[in-house]
Design an enzyme around this catalytic site. Structure first.
Site, short mmCIF file in Angstrom:
data_model
loop_
_atom_site.label_atom_id
_atom_site.label_comp_id
_atom_site.label_asym_id
_atom_site.label_seq_id
_atom_site.Cartn_x
_atom_site.Cartn_y
_atom_site.Cartn_z
CE LYS A 72 -65.46 41.57 6.25
NZ LYS A 72 -64.33 40.77 6.63
CE1 TYR A 132 -61.09 39.99 2.62
CE2 TYR A 132 -59.10 40.81 1.59
CZ TYR A 132 -59.77 39.80 2.23
OH TYR A 132 -59.15 38.62 2.45
CG ASP A 168 -57.46 33.18 11.03
OD1 ASP A 168 -57.93 34.09 11.76
OD2 ASP A 168 -57.30 33.32 9.81
#
Length: 183
Positions: A72, A132, A168
């Site tokens: 990326k 991104y 997360d």
């Protein structure tokens, strides 16, 4: 635009544009296929662009993809972020190294992260937009998350996290993720 190799992470690059400023503000090229090609990357492999908006203290990551991984290009288009890359490619000369960056809307620098590296960031400003550009369509079944606060990584996050996704918050340690990848 200048491309600089990231010494801590093999095959990672920082692309720094040259802003042209005047009384109106600035203009700069944020992507240049010829510059990308000059470091051995194929610009046409990038197939999807995404954008996240975060508020100060939000932490996203550490993320990577299983299977073929995901390369990326990451850029903070507005605000500032503290960005982290961890090399998790077993055959890499920089395996398990980490590198940190401050990316900002002021510089518009873009970080190239090779497939097989984990990535995360924290917003440092009241609003931070992060762009991104990835080389494969996203497949949620391949998502892998590593604990942002894993002591083995000792990432010096600049702010206490004020918000993060459940995924997360509940992420396993690096050791657990590596053990799963080996089996």
């Amino acid at each position: 635009m200048k491309a600089t190799a990231v010494p801590e992470i093999a095959d990672a690059y920082l692309f720094e544009p040259v802003p042209h400023t005047d009384e109106r503000g600035f203009f700069c090229r944020t992507f240049d296929a010829d510059v990308v090609r000059s470091v051995g990357l194929e610009p046409n492999t990038f197939v999807q662009d995404s954008l996240s908006r975060s508020v100060r203290g939000v932490l996203r990551g550490l993320h990577l993809r299983s299977g073929a991984g995901e390369a990326k290009l990451v850029r903070c288009s507005y605000g500032r972020i503290f960005d982290v890359v961890v090399d998790l490619r077993p055959d890499s000369p920089t395996y398990r190294n980490r590198a940190t960056f401050e990316l900002s809307g002021e510089t518009q620098a873009t970080l190239y992260i090779p497939a097989g590296c984990a990535h995360g960031f924290q917003a440092l400003t009241e609003t931070a937009d992060t762009s991104y550009r990835i080389d494969r369509p996203h497949d949620p079944a391949e998502d892998v998350t590593i604990a942002f606060d894993d002591p083995e990584l000792a990432i010096p996050w600049p702010l206490p996290p004020i918000s993060m996704s459940r995924r997360d918050r509940e992420a396993p340690s690096l050791a657990e993720v590596l053990k799963q990848r080996e089996s």
